[in-house]
Motif scaffolding. Sequence first.
Motif, PDB file in Angstrom:
ATOM      1  N   ILE A  17      -2.795  34.753 -15.135  1.00  0.00           N
ATOM      2  CA  ILE A  17      -2.787  34.193 -16.105  1.00  0.00           C
ATOM      3  C   ILE A  17      -2.950  33.242 -16.446  1.00  0.00           C
ATOM      4  CG2 ILE A  17      -0.522  33.224 -17.311  1.00  0.00           C
ATOM      5  CD1 ILE A  17       1.053  35.421 -15.657  1.00  0.00           C
ATOM      6  N   VAL A  18      -3.333  32.867 -17.837  1.00  0.00           N
ATOM      7  CA  VAL A  18      -3.962  31.224 -18.331  1.00  0.00           C
ATOM      8  C   VAL A  18      -2.803  30.453 -19.058  1.00  0.00           C
ATOM      9  CG1 VAL A  18      -5.611  30.811 -20.055  1.00  0.00           C
ATOM     10  CG2 VAL A  18      -6.196  32.333 -19.306  1.00  0.00           C
ATOM     11  N   SER A  19      -2.237  31.231 -20.260  1.00  0.00           N
ATOM     12  CA  SER A  19      -0.869  30.190 -19.753  1.00  0.00           C
ATOM     13  C   SER A  19      -0.133  31.206 -20.318  1.00  0.00           C
ATOM     14  CB  SER A  19      -1.339  29.180 -20.963  1.00  0.00           C
ATOM     15  OG  SER A  19      -1.502  30.552 -23.139  1.00  0.00           O
ATOM     16  N   ILE A  20       1.443  30.671 -20.724  1.00  0.00           N
ATOM     17  CA  ILE A  20       2.472  31.044 -20.486  1.00  0.00           C
ATOM     18  C   ILE A  20       3.723  30.410 -21.447  1.00  0.00           C
ATOM     19  CG2 ILE A  20       5.087  31.880 -19.946  1.00  0.00           C
ATOM     20  CD1 ILE A  20       3.661  31.783 -17.019  1.00  0.00           C
ATOM     21  N   VAL A  21       3.889  30.919 -23.083  1.00  0.00           N
ATOM     22  CA  VAL A  21       3.854  30.312 -23.963  1.00  0.00           C
ATOM     23  C   VAL A  21       5.463  30.059 -24.793  1.00  0.00           C
ATOM     24  CG1 VAL A  21       1.633  29.338 -24.754  1.00  0.00           C
ATOM     25  CG2 VAL A  21       2.495  31.153 -25.566  1.00  0.00           C
ATOM     26  N   SER A  22       5.851  30.093 -26.065  1.00  0.00           N
ATOM     27  CA  SER A  22       6.743  30.732 -26.650  1.00  0.00           C
ATOM     28  C   SER A  22       6.108  30.861 -27.812  1.00  0.00           C
ATOM     29  CB  SER A  22       7.987  29.214 -27.022  1.00  0.00           C
ATOM     30  OG  SER A  22       9.073  29.295 -27.766  1.00  0.00           O
ATOM     31  N   PRO A  23       6.868  32.346 -28.644  1.00  0.00           N
ATOM     32  CA  PRO A  23       6.261  32.749 -29.278  1.00  0.00           C
ATOM     33  C   PRO A  23       6.671  32.141 -31.008  1.00  0.00           C
ATOM     34  CG  PRO A  23       8.119  33.711 -28.431  1.00  0.00           C
ATOM     35  CD  PRO A  23       8.075  32.934 -27.826  1.00  0.00           C
ATOM     36  N   GLU A  24       7.802  31.316 -30.751  1.00  0.00           N
ATOM     37  CA  GLU A  24       8.347  30.692 -32.126  1.00  0.00           C
ATOM     38  C   GLU A  24       7.097  29.863 -33.113  1.00  0.00           C
ATOM     39  OE1 GLU A  24      11.432  29.350 -29.785  1.00  0.00           O
ATOM     40  OE2 GLU A  24      11.294  31.142 -29.355  1.00  0.00           O
ATOM     41  N   SER A  25       6.143  29.104 -32.626  1.00  0.00           N
ATOM     42  CA  SER A  25       4.565  28.479 -33.418  1.00  0.00           C
ATOM     43  C   SER A  25       3.805  29.082 -33.903  1.00  0.00           C
ATOM     44  CB  SER A  25       4.176  27.108 -32.417  1.00  0.00           C
ATOM     45  OG  SER A  25       3.149  28.320 -31.489  1.00  0.00           O
ATOM     46  N   ALA A  26       3.694  28.525 -35.602  1.00  0.00           N
ATOM     47  CA  ALA A  26       2.420  29.716 -36.090  1.00  0.00           C
ATOM     48  C   ALA A  26       1.292  30.063 -35.738  1.00  0.00           C
ATOM     49  CB  ALA A  26       2.777  28.405 -37.464  1.00  0.00           C
ATOM     50  N   PRO A  27       1.019  29.126 -34.783  1.00  0.00           N
ATOM     51  CA  PRO A  27      -0.513  29.361 -34.410  1.00  0.00           C
ATOM     52  C   PRO A  27      -0.227  30.316 -33.200  1.00  0.00           C
ATOM     53  CG  PRO A  27       0.278  26.498 -33.756  1.00  0.00           C
ATOM     54  CD  PRO A  27       1.589  27.279 -34.521  1.00  0.00           C
ATOM     55  N   ILE A  28       0.857  30.469 -32.437  1.00  0.00           N
ATOM     56  CA  ILE A  28       1.384  31.791 -31.116  1.00  0.00           C
ATOM     57  C   ILE A  28       1.767  32.858 -32.308  1.00  0.00           C
ATOM     58  CG2 ILE A  28       2.655  32.670 -29.577  1.00  0.00           C
ATOM     59  CD1 ILE A  28       0.943  29.882 -28.774  1.00  0.00           C
ATOM     60  N   LYS A  29       1.425  32.578 -33.493  1.00  0.00           N
ATOM     61  CA  LYS A  29       2.019  34.315 -34.046  1.00  0.00           C
ATOM     62  C   LYS A  29       1.065  34.593 -34.071  1.00  0.00           C
ATOM     63  CE  LYS A  29       6.896  32.425 -35.031  1.00  0.00           C
ATOM     64  NZ  LYS A  29       8.073  32.764 -36.701  1.00  0.00           N
TER      65      LYS A  29
END
Length: 84
Positions: A17-29
């Motif tokens: 695992i490199v990172s665990i992030v929330s899916p709500e931001s535009a860059p993650i989408k």
Amino acid sequence: MQLINIGFGNIVSADRIVSIVSPESAPIKRIVQEAKDAKTAIDATYGRRTRSVIIMDSGHIILSAVQPETIAGRVNNGLENVDE
């Protein structure tokens, strides 16, 4: 190798695992959509709402229905058990 439950019986290697992030931001989408287009996205939500995006060192993106804080807690608990 430490394995972490990411929900519904799905397990990933904590070492990868490199990172665990929330899916709500535009860059993650955008990252998720690019991974889907490149066929490197793994959907482990079982049709539920995506609550976390796990980025792996292999370039794969894993979608999970479990909160990022919960997964991070499982990773931390696993690492504490390894240290003992």
